[in-house]
Structure formats: structure tokens, C-alpha cells
Design a protein around this motif. Structure first.
Motif, mmCIF file in Angstrom:
data_model
loop_
_atom_site.group_PDB
_atom_site.id
_atom_site.type_symbol
_atom_site.label_atom_id
_atom_site.label_comp_id
_atom_site.label_asym_id
_atom_site.label_seq_id
_atom_site.Cartn_x
_atom_site.Cartn_y
_atom_site.Cartn_z
ATOM 1 N N ARG A 25 0.834 -1.210 0.000
ATOM 2 C CA ARG A 25 0.000 0.000 0.000
ATOM 3 C C ARG A 25 0.863 1.252 0.000
ATOM 4 N NH1 ARG A 25 -1.692 3.184 3.962
ATOM 5 N NH2 ARG A 25 -1.090 1.759 5.664
ATOM 6 N N ASP A 26 1.904 1.261 0.833
ATOM 7 C CA ASP A 26 2.796 2.425 0.896
ATOM 8 C C ASP A 26 3.496 2.664 -0.435
ATOM 9 O OD1 ASP A 26 2.153 2.951 3.519
ATOM 10 O OD2 ASP A 26 3.958 2.026 4.370
ATOM 11 N N GLU A 27 3.891 1.578 -1.103
ATOM 12 C CA GLU A 27 4.584 1.724 -2.389
ATOM 13 C C GLU A 27 3.715 2.442 -3.421
ATOM 14 O OE1 GLU A 27 5.564 -2.268 -3.398
ATOM 15 O OE2 GLU A 27 7.317 -2.362 -2.066
ATOM 16 N N ARG A 28 2.409 2.327 -3.279
ATOM 17 C CA ARG A 28 1.488 2.971 -4.222
ATOM 18 C C ARG A 28 0.966 4.307 -3.711
ATOM 19 N NH1 ARG A 28 2.039 -2.083 -4.642
ATOM 20 N NH2 ARG A 28 1.711 -3.251 -6.580
ATOM 21 N N GLY A 29 1.342 4.644 -2.482
ATOM 22 C CA GLY A 29 0.917 5.922 -1.925
ATOM 23 C C GLY A 29 -0.545 5.970 -1.543
ATOM 24 N N TRP A 30 -1.151 4.818 -1.276
ATOM 25 C CA TRP A 30 -2.565 4.774 -0.924
ATOM 26 C C TRP A 30 -2.748 4.849 0.584
ATOM 27 C CZ3 TRP A 30 -3.858 -0.268 -4.117
ATOM 28 C CH2 TRP A 30 -3.745 0.011 -5.491
ATOM 29 N N THR A 31 -3.824 5.472 1.005
ATOM 30 C CA THR A 31 -4.218 5.424 2.413
ATOM 31 C C THR A 31 -4.981 4.119 2.656
ATOM 32 O OG1 THR A 31 -6.360 6.482 2.051
ATOM 33 C CG2 THR A 31 -4.461 7.937 2.443
ATOM 34 N N GLN A 32 -5.205 3.822 3.912
ATOM 35 C CA GLN A 32 -5.987 2.624 4.224
ATOM 36 C C GLN A 32 -7.399 2.739 3.663
ATOM 37 O OE1 GLN A 32 -5.607 2.410 8.513
ATOM 38 N NE2 GLN A 32 -3.763 1.119 8.400
ATOM 39 N N GLU A 33 -7.955 3.928 3.688
ATOM 40 C CA GLU A 33 -9.301 4.132 3.163
ATOM 41 C C GLU A 33 -9.322 3.947 1.638
ATOM 42 O OE1 GLU A 33 -7.835 6.030 5.414
ATOM 43 O OE2 GLU A 33 -9.117 5.461 7.117
ATOM 44 N N GLU A 34 -8.263 4.399 0.967
ATOM 45 C CA GLU A 34 -8.216 4.239 -0.493
ATOM 46 C C GLU A 34 -8.091 2.765 -0.883
ATOM 47 O OE1 GLU A 34 -6.238 8.489 -1.906
ATOM 48 O OE2 GLU A 34 -4.934 6.858 -1.180
ATOM 49 N N LEU A 35 -7.278 2.014 -0.129
ATOM 50 C CA LEU A 35 -7.192 0.581 -0.398
ATOM 51 C C LEU A 35 -8.529 -0.088 -0.100
ATOM 52 C CD1 LEU A 35 -5.746 -2.043 -1.056
ATOM 53 C CD2 LEU A 35 -4.896 -2.095 1.310
ATOM 54 N N ALA A 36 -9.153 0.303 1.002
ATOM 55 C CA ALA A 36 -10.436 -0.289 1.376
ATOM 56 C C ALA A 36 -11.471 -0.092 0.282
ATOM 57 C CB ALA A 36 -10.930 0.322 2.692
ATOM 58 N N GLU A 37 -11.486 1.089 -0.322
ATOM 59 C CA GLU A 37 -12.444 1.363 -1.399
ATOM 60 C C GLU A 37 -12.196 0.459 -2.597
ATOM 61 O OE1 GLU A 37 -13.948 5.129 -4.163
ATOM 62 O OE2 GLU A 37 -12.628 5.458 -2.449
ATOM 63 N N ARG A 38 -10.924 0.196 -2.864
ATOM 64 C CA ARG A 38 -10.580 -0.647 -4.015
ATOM 65 C C ARG A 38 -10.949 -2.113 -3.799
ATOM 66 N NH1 ARG A 38 -6.940 3.589 -4.489
ATOM 67 N NH2 ARG A 38 -6.280 4.083 -6.639
#
Length: 276
Positions: A25-38
Motif C-alpha cells: 500500500r505504501d509503495e502505491r501511496g494509498w491510504t488505508q481508506e483508499e485501499l479499502a475502497e478498491r
């Protein structure tokens, strides 16, 4: 970021999965909420998995694989977490094994899983279920995991695979003469492959044998080393370079004392004739 919890991937298989999830997740610069949405859950759920408070479900891991485009590696790792019949450390080892470019195995008393025939695996598993050591469900999971491990090692290009078998692996009958005959044939075919070396550490080595417990050493594509060693009750995945190098040295000493591949195959052929 002030409250960001430090993760220790060595503390448990769940922690190792969580650390890897956060790293991707960090490598893509996503927040936990952004990953959760995906992947179709909540940021709170992602946080719980990352910190090891909640184990990843198969559905969660498969959705994360799609989001990160990591094939099925996270799903395989989550499946390994559910192998409750396995010793701690081994599920994580399996995820690294699937990506290693070189594998060095030493086994005592039993043929390594990646070289077992289905019948040999089934016989071992059936006896474990009969003894009550594992449940039937855990037995099915064990069979599935060995099949997946064998399939992964047939990838292109294949990894280099060095195997030293203690003579006890060959002398211990499993599943009857037919099963052992097929297993010996499998070992002989394995030794003939261009990316493999098979050796037997004979009983005659006596106290010259530097290793007495099963040991697996992996070389990754960046040349880093990992090792997995186990006793009857516990296993340990080791990443510390100095410790792994010491084990690698002992492994090389074992190879030097063991029978050559030709002599090892000859021993297997003679044992095979003895059960015909």
C-alpha cells in the motif's frame, strides 16, 4: 503518521501478512481508506489486518491481489495462514519459497513435500489424521498446499533446487511397497533434471553430519538469504544474514560429506529393487 504502529513481521504469520500489505500500500501511496475502497471493505478492516488484529480472509486477500496486481500471491499467503496443522513460521516460508531462485533442502525421516508423490503425501496425511495429530479438514488443506508448492516450483525459468536427504528418508516405509516404488522413481526422475542436485547423507557419516534437523535455505532474486528450520514442536524463519550464512556453511559441509548424486541415485535404485 504519529500513531502509526510499528510492525514486526517475525512475530507471527498474521503480522507478516499485515506488514506485506502495508508495504504494498505504501509503495502505491494509498491510504488505508483508499485501499479499502478498491477491495470493498472499510479502512478500519484494513487497519486491523495490517496490524495483525484480524486474519485476512481468502476473499480479502484475493481482492487485495487484484488491487495490487500481485497475481495470487497474497491469496496463497492467506491460505497458508489457515494451515493450522503447520508449525509457526512455515506458512510465511512458503510465500518466499514461491519466489526463490535457489532452494537448498535437508530433510530427515520423510521425503520433502515438494518431491512427494500424491500417494506418498496421502499416506502420510492419512496416518496423521488417524493419530488425531490433525483434523480431516487440516489434512485436506495440507494436501492442497503441497500441490500448490509443487506447481509453483515448476515455473519458467525454474529455480535451482539442491536436496540432501538423510538416509532415514529412504529407509522409512510409507504407504506400502507400491507407494515407495513410485516415490523412488520420482526421486530418480528429479535427479535427472537440469536444475536439480540430489544427494543422500548416509548413516555411515555418523557424527560427521553437521545438521541433525530439517533445514531449508532460500536465495531470493536479489541474492538475499532466508532459512527455515524446525524441531518437532516449532519452526523458525530466519532473515538475519549472519545466522543464515552460518547455516549455509553447515549445508555446504553436509553436501561435501554426502554421497555424490550418482552414488545417491544408485542407492535409491538398489532400495527400489529390494521392494520389487
Amino acid at each position: 503518521m504519529v500513531n502509526r504502529k510499528e510492525l514486526d513481521p517475525d512475530s507471527s504469520p498474521c503480522a507478516a501478512f499485515g506488514e506485506r500489505l502495508r508495504r504494498l500500500r505504501d509503495e502505491r501511496g494509498w491510504t488505508q481508506e483508499e485501499l479499502a475502497e478498491r477491495i470493498g471493505c472499510t479502512g478500519t478492516h484494513v487497519s486491523a489486518v495490517e496490524t495483525g488484529r484480524r486474519p485476512p480472509t481468502k476473499r480479502f486477500a484475493a481482492s487485495a491481489d487484484r488491487a495490487f496486481r500481485t497475481g495470487d500471491s497474497l491469496e496463497r499467503q492467506s491460505m497458508a495462514l489457515r494451515q493450522t496443522a503447520l508449525l509457526e513460521g512455515f506458512p510465511e516460508y512458503v510465500t518466499h519459497e514461491a519466489r526463490a531462485v535457489e532452494l537448498r533442502l535437508y530433510e530427515v525421516g520423510v521425503i520433502p513435500g515438494v518431491l512427494q508423490t500424491p500417494e506418498y503425501t496421502s499416506a502420510l496425511t492419512a496416518r496423521a489424521v488417524e493419530r488425531g495429530a490433525i483434523t480431516p479438514e487440516q489434512g485436506e488443506e495440507r494436501l492442497a498446499l503441497i500441490g500448490k508448492r509443487q506447481a509453483v516450483l515448476q515455473r519458467t525459468p525454474p529455480p535451482l533446487l539442491f536436496v540432501v536427504l538423510d538416509e532415514s528418508c529412504l529407509r522409512r516405509p510409507v504407504g506400502g511397497p507400491t507407494v515407495m516404488d513410485d516415490q523412488f522413481a520420482r526421486l530418480i526422475d528429479f535427479a535427472a533434471l537440469p536444475n536439480t542436485v540430489l544427494q543422500v547423507a548416509p548413516f555411515a557419516m555418523g557424527d560427521r553430519r553437521p545438521l541433525t534437523l530439517p533445514l531449508y535455505i532460500l536465495t531470493m532474486d536479489n541474492r538475499s538469504l532466508l532459512s527455515y528450520a524446525e524441531s518437532a514442536q516449532r519452526g523458525r524463519l530466519e532473515r538475519e544474514t549472519a545466522s543464515v550464512v552460518a547455516l549455509l556453511t553447515a549445508y555446504h559441509q553436509l553436501q561435501a560429506e554426502a554421497l555424490s548424486q550418482a552414488a545417491s541415485v544408485d542407492m535409491i535404485e538398489q532400495l527400489r529393487k529390494g521392494i520389487s
